[in-house]
Write an enzyme that holds these catalytic residues in place. Structure first.
Site, PDB file in Angstrom:
ATOM      1  N   ASP A   1      15.229  39.568  63.400  1.00 35.13           N
ATOM      2  CA  ASP A   1      13.825  39.942  63.296  1.00 35.13           C
ATOM      3  C   ASP A   1      13.634  41.402  63.710  1.00 35.13           C
ATOM      4  OD1 ASP A   1      10.977  39.046  62.997  1.00 35.13           O
ATOM      5  OD2 ASP A   1      10.903  39.652  65.105  1.00 35.13           O
TER       6      ASP A   1
ATOM      7  N   GLU B   1      15.892  42.365  59.149  1.00 30.82           N
ATOM      8  CA  GLU B   1      14.584  42.659  58.587  1.00 30.82           C
ATOM      9  C   GLU B   1      14.202  44.097  58.931  1.00 30.82           C
ATOM     10  OE1 GLU B   1       9.911  41.249  59.058  1.00 30.82           O
ATOM     11  OE2 GLU B   1      11.298  41.179  60.747  1.00 30.82           O
TER      12      GLU B   1
END
Length: 554
Positions: A214, A282
């Site tokens: 993330d 990401e």
């Protein structure tokens, strides 16, 4: 929990270190996939029960969004214990069952690691905020106020407002790129890096095959805390934050995407390589997303894959836009590897975002499976689920609550999966209520009805995934001769002795094109691919592809 209960239980390791290259990854948002105990919230045992369905799609791996212990202020992206499962989702034993069942079915398991920040309820932060001289005082990003009491610089939170929160105990500000309850860890501290590498080792020992990382470019901040420069209005983009958020008004040079981040990523890759594990990062950056993708996947000592937001936002991609994006990746990441997605748990579902007809949905699914890179599909995408309309009183997402009604948040793409069209709440739960409403219009698209309808989108996804799996050039090959002419996108995929020519009409009007010179075999009939006819011309209906195969002698 006892030390014995936390003891890792290594089950199965991928034997092929390149398993991730060209893989199709199915994202599971666990709160919304399947509830096994009737509390209206999806859980790990619910996932176990649905793994045969996932296997039926032909995917290589699953990515499970966070299930760690958390106060759930950002639904698991605020971790208070990296080494345990939140009771809402089950137990470590339940996670072991996910690993064992998935591996039995030939599916790799990737989990979502949130390393840039923790919850403010994490024990690390509780110690850090207690004083300026305790052992973890420097584990988070603390800074003194300016002389007038205002924050140390102009950095903004992606969830709105200043990225700095005043803490009266320490009489300092702490950095939070997201919610105020999500303080950022200080990656300039060696002990922090070691602790996070220990988190990765714990789950790798437990049997996971990799990570979705993330906000991978948010890990490291500028140690000098320099102000971000302003962007001119015409330079502002809103791929990673809604346009109503002034976060998009800055060029985020100093609060993220710092070059020091590469040092930690290399350390993480070193840990992962002993397990043949892979990671997809990401990359959240409006100006330099693809450039950062190239930096983070360069060589063999950084991340295997990253994805940016080029196909996760905006209006329906034109042939020119897709070609430009693919060429940009080739330019900035010639030896790197992208991972493409149209939808995920943070963006409006692409069926609605791009206002796709059934034919367009099939065309884009085919395109996704023919692109160079790996591919993520988001739960329900294979059913053609549209974005759900959620009433303000039913909202759960703090992001949507903050910016309603101009930005309605992420709940519309997070509603429960629908399994049976004639069961209450789509058979997501046997309880009386689900954590988010199940839209009535989704029930008509439920898995049971889709499976029974030969024309349903799910069968096209299965065929497209199977087609990709059967052609090494599509999984692992390079991409050449990228072209866009009018509404037609074309390219060739090449690997070893296999060469595939692909073209697709990304428009509403039929077109005619001339196939490339040479001897080609007509393939892709199961994907409604058009083939040469009438003096060698190819006639493409709207959203129709053509796929040709040539065996290379060299």
């Amino acid at each position: 929990m006892t030390a014995e209960q936390r003891q890792p239980k290594l089950t199965h390791l991928a034997k092929n270190p390149d398993w991730w290259r060209g893989a199709v990854i199915y994202q599971i948002y666990p709160r919304s996939y399947q509830d096994s105990n009737g509390d209206g919230i999806g859980d790990l045992l619910g996932i176990v029960g649905r793994l045969p369905y996932i296997a039926s799609l032909g995917v290589d791996a699953i990515w499970i969004s966070p299930f760690f212990t958390s106060p759930m202020k950002d639904f698991g992206y605020d971790v208070s214990d990296y080494f345990d499962v939140d009771p809402m989702f089950g137990s470590l034993a339940d996670f072991d069952a996910v690993i064992e069942t998935a591996h039995t079915l030939g599916i790799k398991v990737m989990i979502d690691l949130v390393l840039s920040h923790t919850s403010d309820e994490h024990p690390w932060f509780k110690v850090s905020r207690a004083s300026r001289d305790n052992p973890r005082a420097d584990w988070y990003v603390w800074a003194d106020a300016k002389d007038d009491g205002t924050p140390p610089n102009n950095w903004l939170s992606i969830f709105g407002g200043s990225a700095w929160q005043w803490d009266p105990a320490r009489m300092q500000y702490y950095l939070h790129n997201f919610l105020t309850s999500q303080p950022d860890l200080n990656f300039h501290n060696e002990d922090v890096q070691e602790a996070l590498l220990g988190v990765a080792r714990f789950w790798l020992e437990r049997g996971v095959d990799g990570f979705r990382l993330d906000t991978i470019n948010f890990y490291t901040h500028d140690a000098e805390l320099r102000n971000n420069p302003a962007l001119k209005p015409e330079e502002r983009q809103s791929k990673t934050a809604p346009s109503v958020n002034p976060y998009t008004w800055q060029n985020h040079l100093y609060d993220k995407s710092r070059p020091e981040n590469l040092v930690f990523l290399r350390r993480l890759r070193e840990v992962m390589k002993h397990y043949n594990a892979a990671a997809v990062g990401e990359v959240g950056d409006d100006q330099r997303g693809l450039e950062i993708l190239g930096e983070y996947t360069k060589g063999d000592d950084l991340m295997q894959m990253c994805y940016a937001f080029e196909l996760l936002s905006g209006s329906t991609p034109s042939a020119g836009y897709v070609a430009e994006t693919l060429q940009a990746v080739e330019d900035v990441a010639p030896d790197g590897w992208a991972c493409w997605a149209y939808s995920n748990h943070d963006v409006v579902r692409h069926i609605s975002r791009w206002d796709l007809s059934p034919a367009a949905a099939r065309g884009f699914a085919t395109l996704l499976m023919c692109l160079k890179g790996s591919a993520c599909i988001y739960q329900g995408e294979e059913l053609g689920l549209p974005e759900a309309e959620i009433a303000f009183d039913d909202l759960q997402d703090p992001y949507g609550i903050e910016f309603w009604p101009e930005f309605k948040g992420r709940d519309g793409c997070r509603t429960p999966m629908v399994w049976e069209h004639d069961r209450a709440l789509g058979a997501f739960t046997n309880g009386a209520k689900s954590w988010l409403p199940v839209p009535q219009e989704h029930l008509a698209l439920a898995v049971d009805r889709a499976n029974a309808d030969p024309g349903a989108l799910i069968h096209h996804y299965r065929r497209a995934i199977g087609f990709r799996q059967s052609h090494p050039a599509l999984k692992k090959g390079g991409i050449e001769d990228l072209r866009a002419y009018g509404q037609v996108l074309s390219f060739r995929r090449v690997h070893a002795d296999e060469e595939i020519y692909f073209a697709i009409n990304l428009g509403e009007t039929p077109v005619t094109l001339t196939p490339p010179a040479g001897e080609w075999l007509e393939i892709g009939a199961e994907l409604n691919a058009a083939h040469p006819r009438h003096e060698g011309q190819i006639h493409l209906a709207h959203w129709q592809p053509t796929i040709l195969l040539k065996k290379r002698d060299d």
